[in-house]
Design an enzyme around this catalytic site. Sequence first.
Site, PDB file in Angstrom:
ATOM      1  N   LYS A 166     -15.909 -14.113  -4.952  1.00 26.94           N
ATOM      2  CA  LYS A 166     -15.382 -12.747  -4.974  1.00 26.94           C
ATOM      3  C   LYS A 166     -16.297 -11.817  -5.762  1.00 26.94           C
ATOM      4  O   LYS A 166     -16.807 -10.859  -5.213  1.00 26.94           O
ATOM      5  CB  LYS A 166     -13.963 -12.743  -5.537  1.00 26.94           C
ATOM      6  CG  LYS A 166     -12.960 -13.141  -4.458  1.00 26.94           C
ATOM      7  CD  LYS A 166     -11.971 -14.136  -4.877  1.00 26.94           C
ATOM      8  CE  LYS A 166     -11.213 -14.668  -3.660  1.00 26.94           C
ATOM      9  NZ  LYS A 166     -10.298 -15.746  -4.012  1.00 26.94           N
TER      10      LYS A 166
ATOM     11  N   TRP B 254      -1.220 -16.443  -5.658  1.00 28.10           N
ATOM     12  CA  TRP B 254      -2.096 -17.391  -6.348  1.00 28.10           C
ATOM     13  C   TRP B 254      -1.396 -18.029  -7.538  1.00 28.10           C
ATOM     14  O   TRP B 254      -1.591 -19.209  -7.825  1.00 28.10           O
ATOM     15  CB  TRP B 254      -3.425 -16.744  -6.734  1.00 28.10           C
ATOM     16  CG  TRP B 254      -4.255 -16.463  -5.526  1.00 28.10           C
ATOM     17  CD1 TRP B 254      -4.585 -15.237  -5.019  1.00 28.10           C
ATOM     18  CD2 TRP B 254      -4.819 -17.438  -4.621  1.00 28.10           C
ATOM     19  NE1 TRP B 254      -5.317 -15.391  -3.865  1.00 28.10           N
ATOM     20  CE2 TRP B 254      -5.478 -16.721  -3.596  1.00 28.10           C
ATOM     21  CE3 TRP B 254      -4.813 -18.826  -4.570  1.00 28.10           C
ATOM     22  CZ2 TRP B 254      -6.139 -17.359  -2.540  1.00 28.10           C
ATOM     23  CZ3 TRP B 254      -5.469 -19.466  -3.520  1.00 28.10           C
ATOM     24  CH2 TRP B 254      -6.118 -18.734  -2.519  1.00 28.10           C
TER      25      TRP B 254
ATOM     26  N   ASP C  94      -6.713 -17.404 -14.432  1.00 32.87           N
ATOM     27  CA  ASP C  94      -7.423 -17.501 -13.156  1.00 32.87           C
ATOM     28  C   ASP C  94      -8.004 -16.119 -12.865  1.00 32.87           C
ATOM     29  O   ASP C  94      -7.323 -15.246 -12.344  1.00 32.87           O
ATOM     30  CB  ASP C  94      -6.447 -17.922 -12.051  1.00 32.87           C
ATOM     31  CG  ASP C  94      -7.094 -17.884 -10.668  1.00 32.87           C
ATOM     32  OD1 ASP C  94      -8.302 -17.562 -10.565  1.00 32.87           O
ATOM     33  OD2 ASP C  94      -6.382 -18.163  -9.681  1.00 32.87           O
TER      34      ASP C  94
END
Length: 360
Positions: free
Chosen positions: A196, A102, A172
């Site tokens: 999530k 990511w 993030d």
Amino acid sequence: MGRVYNFSAGPAMLPEPVLERARGELLNWCGTGMSVMEMSHRGKSFMSIAEKAEADLRKLMRIGAGYRILFLQGGASSQFAMVPMNCLRGKSSADYFNTGAWSKKAIAEARRFCDVNIVATSEESGFTTVPDKETWQLDPEAAYVHYTPNETIGGVEFDEIPDTGCVPLVADMSSTILSRPIDVSRFGVIYAGAQKNIGPAGLTIVIIREDLIGETLAGTPAMFDYRLHAENGSMYNTPPTFSWYFAGLVFEWLLEQGGLESMAEINRRKAEKLYQAIDASSFYSNPVEVKYRSWMNVPFTLADAELDSRFLELAEQEGLHTLKGHRSVGGMRASIYNAMPEAGVDALIAFMQEFERVHG
Ligand SMILES: *Cc1c(COP(=O)(O)O)cnc(C)c1O
């Protein structure tokens, strides 16, 4: 079939009491005669839902008055572009940590807008660690520092918040937000896709320090401008109303559970027992340096990869779903966010031990 333990990395399990509550309110929200999905986002009912969700999130995370909370769309992936578009503020470079898949996506997107200085990378180790603090090359002139506190695919997590001095820190937090208390005042921007650990997909939450709002790159489209969303209470256009409502129910549920301190205790326990089971066996292994192991995403491999499909098939028969690891890592991955009950982790461990006994 009844409900299963779903170890998906995202969209992930949601708390059952919250699903039940949403079902109860689905057709007729609080006597309005309509579903939240059918309401005007500007009407009194939805405004009250939206305000309560924000207030509860503020309470849960102890978010100070100097921060705005935005309820957006476009996923964390849109934030990879929105962060540089809004936070460069006249500067031409930004600092990025590279600790996994990511991070790499965030870096690739930032490179469209500015020079990216890589503060540190763990790519040579196959993203199984966080680089040693002594090796970090922070640039005091950088517009901001971006990092991924929890790498969802590699299962690697920073053990502390990087100290970036006066340079705003951007995180993030897609796969770690709400898993434990954090000191929000250390951050310039926190963002997270909802699917999530917050609620259903379609909602992206951005928590941003007020002074970082308002100086966008020339040519920034309206929908990518934090100021426009902040000025309009996230209702410049139609927000993801149902996901916002549902996230609000999750926040209420978290407060009822005792808030993030309680979640941290449970999450730590869940992760510790799973890693202990992996470490105690010679059949399963996890490659991540112990200090940096994620509480939320636990990748592990079997001693013999030929057994992977059998493992997955038998696990599914036991109601343990979506354990297949990310294609870039292989093996298995158990994502154990807030909504995964401790009993789900216990069931997984019992299954793993039995599988090892028979096939190991
Ligand atoms: C899942 C994930 C993303 C991507 O989120 P989208 O909402 O699908 O764009 C980004 N960063 C991290 C850390 C993630 O776990």
